[in-house]
Enzyme design. Structure first.
Site, PDB file in Angstrom:
ATOM      1  N   HIS A 185       0.804  -1.228   0.000  1.00  0.00           N
ATOM      2  CA  HIS A 185       0.000   0.000   0.000  1.00  0.00           C
ATOM      3  C   HIS A 185       0.837   1.278   0.000  1.00  0.00           C
ATOM      4  O   HIS A 185       0.340   2.331   0.420  1.00  0.00           O
ATOM      5  CB  HIS A 185      -0.931   0.035   1.221  1.00  0.00           C
ATOM      6  N   HIS A 284      -6.802  -4.474 -10.776  1.00  0.00           N
ATOM      7  CA  HIS A 284      -7.239  -4.166  -9.419  1.00  0.00           C
ATOM      8  C   HIS A 284      -8.765  -4.173  -9.400  1.00  0.00           C
ATOM      9  O   HIS A 284      -9.411  -3.610 -10.276  1.00  0.00           O
ATOM     10  CB  HIS A 284      -6.708  -2.779  -9.053  1.00  0.00           C
TER      11      HIS A 284
END
Length: 381
Positions: A185, A284
């Site tokens: 992240h 994603h």
């Protein structure tokens, strides 16, 4: 045939859907959303609709060009996501008009099934092992998990050891024939990412996702060269041009989001760009049913596709799940960790319009958490 109406629906847990209806009664659905900013994207859809009303819905590329470039100020997550959802719906309409899946309109399928992976949380190694074992029992061949929770930009020895322990637990539960990816992240700096990659290299993760933030892309080649671990990124990139630098830096896997990066039209172009660099596509998609349906259409028609993210059972979806707003859950049933070919026209799903309209009456105001370090400073979520 003309576009007569465009509506948006704010539906739990954190999604935004759009519906385009034509003068012939053909309806297409899309999912234009920025997680945590759905209301803003909804307003962008209203503005872009001024152009689309009255247009021929089958001129998809013409509309994409105008919607993306017709304003002097272009790009960014809000506009690109609004365009993406409208693009989904236009492709859905085209498939229904021509009586074919979108993948067939993209040149036809190059595979008969698409590999998908499951999310596991597992804040502790023991929890990771149990959650991975559940996915193995369910037939999944790959999982992804957060590399860490809250972590310092320059991680401590203990924090790095914790990442290794969790990944080790997952690897032990999976064995050598299944895969595990970890997502960082962008929570650590460039030096921290290099140290983590070196530490996990022997465990051979499938890929390590978003090792650094997009704004640190200038140093990405240093991170790529730090280990043999494949690196993946792209959920916060919104145009094919954004992927040139990471591909030149040696990223192995690109992860554009079909609901953020300009829709099916742009996702397809990003995949081709990646192919010219020998990189793979792993879209994603921790989002809703329309976004996943659109992603799967691209996956079936893309030679350099690797694996598809999907959100069934993900921790975000506590109030609603992938099947909450469709009439038939079959397209979201995984067989041995794969989605089988779906011959239905358009995006291959039937949206439960009554459920969507009812959910919109409640709506949502989902926001991502804001984290701070022990000293009170901002931390990447």
């Amino acid at each position: 045939m003309k576009i007569e109406g465009i509506e948006t629906f704010l539906v739990p847990p954190r999604w935004l859907f759009c519906r385009i209806e034509t003068s012939d009664g053909v309806v297409g659905w899309g999912e234009p959303v920025v997680e945590g900013r759905a209301e803003v994207v909804r307003t962008a859809i209203e503005t872009l609709s001024e152009y689309l009303i009255g247009q021929d819905p089958l001129q998809i590329e013409r509309h994409w060009q105008v919607l993306s470039k017709g304003g002097f100020y272009r790009g960014g997550p809000v506009l690109s996501s609004a365009v993406a959802g409208l693009d989904h719906a236009l492709w859905d309409i085209a498939g229904k008009v021509y009586g074919a899946p979108v993948a067939s309109l993209l040149g036809g399928r190059v595979r008969d099934r698409v590999r998908v992976y499951a999310w596991v949380g597992g804040d502790e190694p023991a929890a990771v092992a149990d959650q991975v074992a559940e996915q193995v029992e369910a037939g999944m061949t790959a999982v992804k998990m957060n590399g860490s929770g809250l972590i310092q930009p320059s991680p401590s020895v203990a924090e790095i050891k914790d990442i290794v322990a969790r990944l080790s637990a997952a690897r032990e539960a999976l064995g050598d024939t299944r895969d595990v990816a970890i997502d960082l992240h962008g929570r650590v700096g460039v030096a921290g990412a290099r140290r983590i990659l070196h530490a996990v290299e022997d465990l051979q993760p499938f890929f390590v996702e978003e090792p650094v933030l997009p704004e640190h892309m200038v140093h990405l080649s240093e991170v790529v060269s730090a280990s043999t671990v494949p690196l993946a990124l792209g959920e916060r990139l919104y145009h094919r041009a954004d992927f040139v630098a990471p591909l030149n830096a040696g990223v192995a896997v690109v992860q554009p989001d079909v609901s953020h990066a300009g829709g099916i039209s742009e996702l397809r172009r990003i995949a081709v760009l990646a192919d010219t660099h020998g990189a793979m596509l792993a879209p994603h998609c921790p989002l809703g049913p329309i976004s996943l349906a659109a992603s799967l259409q691209v996956a079936f028609a893309t030679p350099n596709f690797l694996i598809q993210e999907q959100s069934r059972g993900i921790h975000y979806n506590q109030a609603s799940d992938l099947t909450s707003y469709v009439t038939d859950p079959a397209p979201y049933t995984w067989v041995d960790g794969h989605a089988d070919w779906n011959p239905l026209p358009g995006l291959g799903i039937t949206v439960d319009e009554a459920a969507v309209r009812a959910a919109d009456k409640t709506g949502h105001s989902w926001r991502n958490p804001v984290w701070t370090h022990p000293d009170g400073s901002f931390a990447e979520w």
